[in-house]
Design a protein around this motif. Sequence first.
Motif, PDB file in Angstrom:
ATOM      1  N   LEU A 291     -18.009 -14.909  18.118  1.00 51.46           N
ATOM      2  CA  LEU A 291     -17.033 -15.996  18.163  1.00 51.46           C
ATOM      3  C   LEU A 291     -16.271 -15.960  19.483  1.00 51.46           C
ATOM      4  N   ARG A 292     -15.938 -14.769  19.941  1.00 51.43           N
ATOM      5  CA  ARG A 292     -15.234 -14.627  21.223  1.00 51.43           C
ATOM      6  C   ARG A 292     -16.055 -15.262  22.349  1.00 51.43           C
ATOM      7  N   ASP A 293     -17.367 -15.047  22.322  1.00 44.76           N
ATOM      8  CA  ASP A 293     -18.239 -15.658  23.331  1.00 44.76           C
ATOM      9  C   ASP A 293     -18.264 -17.174  23.187  1.00 44.76           C
ATOM     10  N   TRP A 294     -18.326 -17.656  21.939  1.00 42.77           N
ATOM     11  CA  TRP A 294     -18.341 -19.103  21.718  1.00 42.77           C
ATOM     12  C   TRP A 294     -17.086 -19.756  22.294  1.00 42.77           C
ATOM     13  N   LEU A 295     -15.943 -19.100  22.107  1.00 37.70           N
ATOM     14  CA  LEU A 295     -14.676 -19.673  22.560  1.00 37.70           C
ATOM     15  C   LEU A 295     -14.586 -19.728  24.081  1.00 37.70           C
ATOM     16  N   ASN A 296     -15.408 -18.953  24.760  1.00 38.99           N
ATOM     17  CA  ASN A 296     -15.415 -18.953  26.227  1.00 38.99           C
ATOM     18  C   ASN A 296     -16.534 -19.800  26.815  1.00 38.99           C
ATOM     19  N   GLU A 297     -17.335 -20.425  25.956  1.00 42.39           N
ATOM     20  CA  GLU A 297     -18.436 -21.256  26.441  1.00 42.39           C
ATOM     21  C   GLU A 297     -17.916 -22.502  27.155  1.00 42.39           C
ATOM     22  N   PRO A 298     -18.561 -22.901  28.257  1.00 44.28           N
ATOM     23  CA  PRO A 298     -18.237 -24.201  28.845  1.00 44.28           C
ATOM     24  C   PRO A 298     -18.806 -25.313  27.976  1.00 44.28           C
ATOM     25  N   THR A 302     -15.590 -31.054  20.004  1.00 47.10           N
ATOM     26  CA  THR A 302     -14.994 -30.192  18.979  1.00 47.10           C
ATOM     27  C   THR A 302     -16.052 -29.297  18.354  1.00 47.10           C
ATOM     28  N   LEU A 303     -15.772 -27.999  18.355  1.00 46.83           N
ATOM     29  CA  LEU A 303     -16.632 -27.006  17.717  1.00 46.83           C
ATOM     30  C   LEU A 303     -16.064 -26.697  16.335  1.00 46.83           C
ATOM     31  N   VAL A 304     -16.871 -26.874  15.296  1.00 52.39           N
ATOM     32  CA  VAL A 304     -16.462 -26.537  13.932  1.00 52.39           C
ATOM     33  C   VAL A 304     -17.039 -25.169  13.589  1.00 52.39           C
ATOM     34  N   VAL A 305     -16.149 -24.221  13.270  1.00 54.98           N
ATOM     35  CA  VAL A 305     -16.552 -22.848  12.966  1.00 54.98           C
ATOM     36  C   VAL A 305     -16.114 -22.511  11.545  1.00 54.98           C
ATOM     37  N   ALA A 306     -17.035 -22.004  10.752  1.00 55.61           N
ATOM     38  CA  ALA A 306     -16.724 -21.596   9.384  1.00 55.61           C
ATOM     39  C   ALA A 306     -16.688 -20.081   9.291  1.00 55.61           C
ATOM     40  N   ASP A 307     -15.629 -19.555   8.694  1.00 54.31           N
ATOM     41  CA  ASP A 307     -15.509 -18.123   8.428  1.00 54.31           C
ATOM     42  C   ASP A 307     -16.075 -17.858   7.039  1.00 54.31           C
ATOM     43  N   CYS A 308     -17.383 -17.603   6.982  1.00 54.26           N
ATOM     44  CA  CYS A 308     -18.025 -17.388   5.683  1.00 54.26           C
ATOM     45  C   CYS A 308     -17.577 -16.085   5.042  1.00 54.26           C
ATOM     46  N   GLY A 309     -17.096 -15.135   5.836  1.00 52.79           N
ATOM     47  CA  GLY A 309     -16.705 -13.843   5.298  1.00 52.79           C
ATOM     48  C   GLY A 309     -15.418 -13.857   4.504  1.00 52.79           C
ATOM     49  N   ASP A 310     -14.619 -14.923   4.637  1.00 50.43           N
ATOM     50  CA  ASP A 310     -13.351 -14.987   3.902  1.00 50.43           C
ATOM     51  C   ASP A 310     -13.267 -16.272   3.089  1.00 50.43           C
ATOM     52  N   ASN A 311     -14.408 -16.757   2.642  1.00 53.88           N
ATOM     53  CA  ASN A 311     -14.481 -18.008   1.896  1.00 53.88           C
ATOM     54  C   ASN A 311     -13.906 -17.835   0.489  1.00 53.88           C
ATOM     55  N   ASP A 444      -8.792 -34.973  15.451  1.00 52.17           N
ATOM     56  CA  ASP A 444      -9.419 -35.489  16.663  1.00 52.17           C
ATOM     57  C   ASP A 444      -8.770 -34.853  17.895  1.00 52.17           C
ATOM     58  N   GLY A 445      -9.544 -34.745  18.965  1.00 55.16           N
ATOM     59  CA  GLY A 445      -9.036 -34.211  20.218  1.00 55.16           C
ATOM     60  C   GLY A 445      -8.899 -32.706  20.267  1.00 55.16           C
ATOM     61  N   LEU A 446      -9.490 -31.991  19.307  1.00 53.10           N
ATOM     62  CA  LEU A 446      -9.389 -30.535  19.270  1.00 53.10           C
ATOM     63  C   LEU A 446     -10.614 -29.887  19.913  1.00 53.10           C
ATOM     64  N   ASP A 447     -10.435 -28.648  20.346  1.00 52.55           N
ATOM     65  CA  ASP A 447     -11.572 -27.861  20.822  1.00 52.55           C
ATOM     66  C   ASP A 447     -12.267 -27.145  19.664  1.00 52.55           C
ATOM     67  N   VAL A 448     -11.463 -26.658  18.704  1.00 54.32           N
ATOM     68  CA  VAL A 448     -12.000 -25.836  17.617  1.00 54.32           C
ATOM     69  C   VAL A 448     -11.331 -26.206  16.299  1.00 54.32           C
ATOM     70  N   THR A 466     -18.517 -32.345  17.405  1.00 52.08           N
ATOM     71  CA  THR A 466     -19.031 -33.102  18.557  1.00 52.08           C
ATOM     72  C   THR A 466     -19.281 -32.222  19.777  1.00 52.08           C
ATOM     73  N   TRP A 467     -19.210 -30.909  19.607  1.00 50.27           N
ATOM     74  CA  TRP A 467     -19.310 -29.997  20.749  1.00 50.27           C
ATOM     75  C   TRP A 467     -20.661 -30.138  21.448  1.00 50.27           C
ATOM     76  N   GLN A 468     -20.597 -30.275  22.753  1.00 52.75           N
ATOM     77  CA  GLN A 468     -21.794 -30.323  23.588  1.00 52.75           C
ATOM     78  C   GLN A 468     -21.724 -29.192  24.603  1.00 52.75           C
ATOM     79  N   PRO A 469     -22.805 -28.441  24.798  1.00 51.55           N
ATOM     80  CA  PRO A 469     -24.187 -28.811  24.480  1.00 51.55           C
ATOM     81  C   PRO A 469     -24.653 -28.473  23.073  1.00 51.55           C
ATOM     82  N   GLY A 470     -23.839 -27.932  22.200  1.00 53.39           N
ATOM     83  CA  GLY A 470     -24.232 -27.652  20.827  1.00 53.39           C
ATOM     84  C   GLY A 470     -24.811 -26.254  20.665  1.00 53.39           C
TER      85      GLY A 470
END
Length: 528
Positions: A291-298, A302-311, A444-448, A466-470
């Motif tokens: 996740l740390r790497d994802w947050l630093n990606e160019p 909007t990137l949607v991230v699910a925390d399956c470990g604390d569902n 709307d307008g969020l990064d994560v 809507t995160w690109q490049p996906g």
Amino acid sequence: MRVLLLQLFHEAHAFTPQLVGVDDFRRRHFVSGDAARQQLARGSNWMAGALATLDDAGAQVHLGLCTACLPGGSVREADYASLSAAWFDAVDTACREHGPFDAVLLLLHGALAVVGQADPEAELVQAVRTRVGPRPVIGVALDFHCNIGPGLVQAADVVVAGRAYPHVDVAERGARLVRLVMHRLGHETARSARRTRHVRLPLVVPMNRMQTVDGPFAELAAKARALEIELGLDDLAIVGGFPYADHDRACASVLASGPQQACQQAVRALAGLAWRLRRELLRPQPDARLLRDWLNEPGSGTLVVADCGDNPGAGGLGRDGTLLAEVLRSTRRFAAGIHIDPRTVALARQAGVDGEIGFELRRAGPGPDDQALLGVWTARVVRVGSFVYRNSGPMMTGETLDGGLGCVLYIEGGRGASGHVLVASERIQPYDTQAFLSQQVALDGLDVILLKSSAHFRAAYAPCATWQPGPAIRVADGGGWASPDLRRYIGVLPATDGSAGRTRAVLPFHLLDDSRWSDLIEDEPDMQ
């Protein structure tokens, strides 16, 4: 046609320390008769689908006790004794005052766990059969995450399970159950010759790999639908099971209704495909480091991230802060939720709107670092009040979720992160965007967008991704009590229901070759 319909629905994580009781069922719903119809016959749930089909057929329906609990731990022994006594009393009263019935419909989950009970749902169905006698057709509805024992299938005439994860098909499946039960009425030959058969696959799939939107389990689900038509079956479902249990019922399995030979042919075809897909089905889930790497990606959008470990929908406590801490240490604009923490809500209530509090994040999961402090952030209170909303998306449309007293916090992290965190007092899963929108948090307008979910969120949040490049939707394991890393539980922690452990070889806990895989399936009673 006179029909008795009851519900007892709970998905139990047999390793989480948070047990549940009767009050947890009453908090969600504990109703019968007209009250049950008014509360449950709307939206897209099992009850709505079943009742609409029964009403269209002109059936006289009596609604007995209908109750459910949000996913959590095993049910305490004394509480279950009280709960089951009330359920059986409802059956006895209905039979005495409104019977005899032509059919009995039982809406269960299939992953109920009770302290001191080996297979509680099988015992429920068997006890109902004893009470109503051999004449009525008994139909049972089960969740996609069901762990099915032989006693349940033997006591019922028809068993239907959900086929989709997210569970967007349950109203349709409730209707299917009713149609199959009506077909069995007056057709004794079909009732026995086309009964439901159940076969376990020697495979325990992590929750996050069961989703049927895309990927390997979607391929299995599509194959099942095709085989149902090709082989002329009444119904065919491959289900994921619920892996947080320590007994042989907890595995993927197949439910097939129709002629015996066709059912067995379908099982072999699905088992063969599951074997070929096994590596993808068991692939490990990314953790907080990725996740740390994802947050630093160019990128942009909007990137949607699910925390399956604390569902919370899989027995997680909803208060593990591992992934949220990573977001707060990033540079991203975000919205996150739902964090379950009554203490934080109480602090927010005391501070009032525009007041500031110290927002603590801790670990909350199996292992020696449980409750370890991850950090404290200064948070401004944006909102405090009742956290209640109704789903508007495709998953459980119209269902009301109640998180008790809640709050919305605004936090700015040290590296430039900024955003809102939803906090509630009671465990609810934010699989619908109304979790945020009802609290006046725009998406709307969020990064994560960070969610505590495994798969249910996909149905409603896909338009936000809507995160690109996906890819724009990603799932990570923060290591909470719903972690898909099953080796943190199985053989390590005692099961709270008292299960003694597995006796049957299954992947990934045992080494199997294709010959042993096939032998285990052919040894199943319904393959004989």
